[in-house]
Write a protein that holds these residues in place. Sequence first.
Motif, PDB file in Angstrom:
ATOM      1  N   LEU A 195       0.849  -1.187   0.000  1.00  0.00           N
ATOM      2  CA  LEU A 195       0.000   0.000   0.000  1.00  0.00           C
ATOM      3  C   LEU A 195       0.886   1.240   0.000  1.00  0.00           C
ATOM      4  CD1 LEU A 195      -2.701   1.460   0.185  1.00  0.00           C
ATOM      5  CD2 LEU A 195      -2.591   1.191   2.683  1.00  0.00           C
ATOM      6  N   LYS A 196       0.808   1.988  -1.074  1.00  0.00           N
ATOM      7  CA  LYS A 196       1.598   3.218  -1.179  1.00  0.00           C
ATOM      8  C   LYS A 196       1.116   4.225  -0.131  1.00  0.00           C
ATOM      9  CE  LYS A 196       3.313   6.538  -4.567  1.00  0.00           C
ATOM     10  NZ  LYS A 196       3.237   6.985  -5.983  1.00  0.00           N
ATOM     11  N   GLY A 197       2.042   4.695   0.691  1.00  0.00           N
ATOM     12  CA  GLY A 197       1.683   5.632   1.752  1.00  0.00           C
ATOM     13  C   GLY A 197       1.278   4.964   3.051  1.00  0.00           C
ATOM     14  N   GLY A 198       1.137   3.639   3.033  1.00  0.00           N
ATOM     15  CA  GLY A 198       0.912   2.870   4.247  1.00  0.00           C
ATOM     16  C   GLY A 198      -0.324   3.253   5.044  1.00  0.00           C
ATOM     17  N   VAL A 199      -0.193   3.247   6.349  1.00  0.00           N
ATOM     18  CA  VAL A 199      -1.317   3.480   7.252  1.00  0.00           C
ATOM     19  C   VAL A 199      -1.905   4.869   7.050  1.00  0.00           C
ATOM     20  CG1 VAL A 199      -2.008   3.653   9.679  1.00  0.00           C
ATOM     21  CG2 VAL A 199      -0.462   1.821   8.962  1.00  0.00           C
ATOM     22  N   GLN A 200      -1.071   5.850   6.755  1.00  0.00           N
ATOM     23  CA  GLN A 200      -1.579   7.216   6.557  1.00  0.00           C
ATOM     24  C   GLN A 200      -2.520   7.282   5.358  1.00  0.00           C
ATOM     25  OE1 GLN A 200      -0.922   9.802   8.781  1.00  0.00           O
ATOM     26  NE2 GLN A 200      -2.653  10.662   7.643  1.00  0.00           N
ATOM     27  N   THR A 201      -2.161   6.610   4.266  1.00  0.00           N
ATOM     28  CA  THR A 201      -3.047   6.554   3.099  1.00  0.00           C
ATOM     29  C   THR A 201      -4.366   5.890   3.473  1.00  0.00           C
ATOM     30  OG1 THR A 201      -1.239   6.489   1.496  1.00  0.00           O
ATOM     31  CG2 THR A 201      -3.328   5.514   0.802  1.00  0.00           C
ATOM     32  N   TRP A 202      -4.289   4.817   4.240  1.00  0.00           N
ATOM     33  CA  TRP A 202      -5.490   4.099   4.677  1.00  0.00           C
ATOM     34  C   TRP A 202      -6.403   5.039   5.476  1.00  0.00           C
ATOM     35  CZ3 TRP A 202      -7.068  -0.712   3.335  1.00  0.00           C
ATOM     36  CH2 TRP A 202      -8.069  -1.311   4.085  1.00  0.00           C
ATOM     37  N   LYS A 203      -5.844   5.785   6.421  1.00  0.00           N
ATOM     38  CA  LYS A 203      -6.619   6.728   7.243  1.00  0.00           C
ATOM     39  C   LYS A 203      -7.218   7.851   6.397  1.00  0.00           C
ATOM     40  CE  LYS A 203      -4.848   8.334  10.991  1.00  0.00           C
ATOM     41  NZ  LYS A 203      -3.838   8.943  11.880  1.00  0.00           N
ATOM     42  N   ASP A 204      -6.400   8.387   5.502  1.00  0.00           N
ATOM     43  CA  ASP A 204      -6.848   9.517   4.677  1.00  0.00           C
ATOM     44  C   ASP A 204      -8.052   9.150   3.814  1.00  0.00           C
ATOM     45  OD1 ASP A 204      -4.807  10.993   5.744  1.00  0.00           O
ATOM     46  OD2 ASP A 204      -3.491  10.842   3.994  1.00  0.00           O
ATOM     47  N   ASN A 205      -8.190   7.862   3.525  1.00  0.00           N
ATOM     48  CA  ASN A 205      -9.294   7.400   2.699  1.00  0.00           C
ATOM     49  C   ASN A 205     -10.439   6.810   3.515  1.00  0.00           C
ATOM     50  OD1 ASN A 205      -8.605   7.420  -0.441  1.00  0.00           O
ATOM     51  ND2 ASN A 205      -6.701   7.063   0.690  1.00  0.00           N
ATOM     52  N   GLY A 206     -10.400   7.013   4.824  1.00  0.00           N
ATOM     53  CA  GLY A 206     -11.500   6.576   5.675  1.00  0.00           C
ATOM     54  C   GLY A 206     -11.430   5.135   6.127  1.00  0.00           C
ATOM     55  N   GLY A 207     -10.284   4.474   5.942  1.00  0.00           N
ATOM     56  CA  GLY A 207     -10.145   3.093   6.377  1.00  0.00           C
ATOM     57  C   GLY A 207     -10.039   2.993   7.893  1.00  0.00           C
ATOM     58  N   ALA A 208     -10.568   1.917   8.445  1.00  0.00           N
ATOM     59  CA  ALA A 208     -10.555   1.729   9.900  1.00  0.00           C
ATOM     60  C   ALA A 208      -9.166   1.331  10.381  1.00  0.00           C
ATOM     61  CB  ALA A 208     -11.569   0.661  10.294  1.00  0.00           C
ATOM     62  N   THR A 209      -8.756   1.931  11.502  1.00  0.00           N
ATOM     63  CA  THR A 209      -7.477   1.570  12.113  1.00  0.00           C
ATOM     64  C   THR A 209      -7.719   1.078  13.541  1.00  0.00           C
ATOM     65  OG1 THR A 209      -7.039   3.817  12.922  1.00  0.00           O
ATOM     66  CG2 THR A 209      -6.199   3.235  10.719  1.00  0.00           C
ATOM     67  N   ASP A 210      -6.691   0.507  14.116  1.00  0.00           N
ATOM     68  CA  ASP A 210      -6.764  -0.025  15.470  1.00  0.00           C
ATOM     69  C   ASP A 210      -5.427   0.234  16.148  1.00  0.00           C
ATOM     70  OD1 ASP A 210      -7.689  -1.330  17.719  1.00  0.00           O
ATOM     71  OD2 ASP A 210      -8.126  -3.229  16.712  1.00  0.00           O
ATOM     72  N   PHE A 211      -5.337  -0.100  17.431  1.00  0.00           N
ATOM     73  CA  PHE A 211      -4.087   0.037  18.173  1.00  0.00           C
ATOM     74  C   PHE A 211      -4.036  -1.050  19.233  1.00  0.00           C
ATOM     75  CE2 PHE A 211      -7.136   2.120  20.804  1.00  0.00           C
ATOM     76  CZ  PHE A 211      -6.682   1.959  22.104  1.00  0.00           C
TER      77      PHE A 211
END
Length: 472
Positions: free
Chosen positions: A343-359
Motif C-alpha cells: 500500500l503506497k503511503g501505508g497506514v496514513q493513506t489508509w486513514k486519509d481514505n477513511g479506512g478503519a485503524t486499530d491500536f
Amino acid sequence: MKVEQIYTSCLAEAAYYIHSNGEAAIIDPLRETAPYLERAERDHVKIKYIFLTHFHADFVSGHVDLAKKTGAQIVFGPGAKGDFDFYNGKDNEEFPVGDGIIKLLHTPGHTLESSTYLLIDKNKKDQCIFTGDTLFIGDVGRPDLAVKQGELTEKDLAKHLFHSLRDKIMPLPNDVIVYPNHGAGSACGKNMSKETFDTLGHQKEVNYALRADMTEAEFVKEVLTGLSKPPQYFSKNVMMNKGVNPEFDSIISQGTEALIFDFVSKKQKEGVLILDVRSQADFTKEHIAGSIFIGLNGQFAPWVGALIKDINQPIILICPEGKEEEAVKRLSRIGYDNAIGYLKGGVQTWKDNGGATDFIESISPEEFEAISEKEGGKINVLDVRKPGEYDSEHLINATNEPLDYLNENISNLDKDKTYYVHCAGGYRSVIFESIAKAAGIHHIIDVKEGFGGIKNKTKLDRKEFVCPSTLV
C-alpha cells in the motif's frame, strides 16, 4: 582456494562461495542469485558447480535460477530426486574446481541424500568440510524431518546419522574447519552454537554428538530427546526445492508494485492478508484494522512460515518506506511467493481514505507491576515464549501460550477476558496480539520490553526451574 561464508542472520543460514584459478562453486545458495553472480563477476570467475547438501526444509534454494543464469551444474548426493536437471553425485566422487577438489561424502541421517563436501587444496591437504545439516557447531541435524510413512522412522535416520558422523566425518584431521549450513536460531537443530564455524578437533571435544565412547543407542536417545515440532512450512519448502519455482526476479517485480487504497480495501474484503512489517512500536501505536504484524526487525521469515499456514496466501504489505523489496525477498526465501504489492503511503493513506485503524494498548514493566499489585496478582498474564524459556524462569501467575502454537490454541482465549501479554523482549508478544486481535480478541495489553524488562525493572514473583539431572 578462497572460501567465503555468506551468513544470513534472519534465517541463521550459511551459503558458501569458493573460487580458485578462474572457477567457482556455490554451496547451498539462497533464493536470490545476485550475491553469487556479483562475487563471480568481481573475481572474474565462472561458476562451475552448485552443490546442495540436501533438500532444505527451512528455506527455498535458488539452485535452479542460478544454474539457468550461469550454466553451472547442480549436484546433489546419492538418491536425490527432483524435477529439474542435476547430477547425482556418488560417495567419494571428486569435482575439480580451479586448483582444488571438492569431494562428496555421502552422510545420510538428516535426510537420506544428505552429503558433506570436503575441500582439498592443490597440495592434497584436507582443508574444510561443508556439512549442511549433518553436523552443526555444538549440535547435529534433527533426524525427524525426512521420516516417510511405512519406510523410515526417526530412529532409523538417527542410526544413519550416527554412522555418517563416525565413519565419514570424525576420521578426518582435527584441523579441518567445519562449515555448517545453520547457526543458533534455526529450527533444524536444538542446541546450535552462536559460532558459525569451528575446527573438527574442537567439536570432538565439546559437541555431545561426537563423544568418542558414545554408543549408537545413546546417540539415538540423545539426538531425539527434546525435539520440538517442526514448523509447518518445512515440508512445503522441501517440495518446492524438489521442483521448479517461479523466477525470483518476477516475484520481486510483482511484490514491489505500489497499490492504491481502493484496490487494497477491495482485496482485504476478499480475504487477502495485510501484513505489517514495520516496528512493533509503530504497529501498537496504530495499524490497519485486521492486519497482522511480523516485523522485519526480528526473525521475520521463520515467524511468517510458522504462523501463516497457507504458503500461497496472497499478501499485501505495509512497509517502512524503501523496505518493500527486502520484505518480498525475505518472504520468497521461504516460499511465500504471492505478495501482490504494498500500500503506497501505508497506514496514513489508509486513514486519509477513511479506512478503519486499530491500536494495541502498551504498558511499561513498572505499570504492569503496579496493576498486578493493585489486583493482588489476580490478572490474566500470557507468557508467549517457547516452553523451554518459560520452564527456565517465569512469573508465578503467568500461563504459557507459546506463539509457535497460537493458530492451534487460539480457542483457549476468552474474548471477554483482559490479557496482559509478554515475550522475552517485546517482538513476539506484538505478533501474538495482532493475530489475536484479527481473530476478534480485543481486550489485550502488551507489556513492553517483555520478560527481560519485567525481571530487571520489577520485583514481581518469579519461579525458576531447577533441572534434577543432566543427560550424559
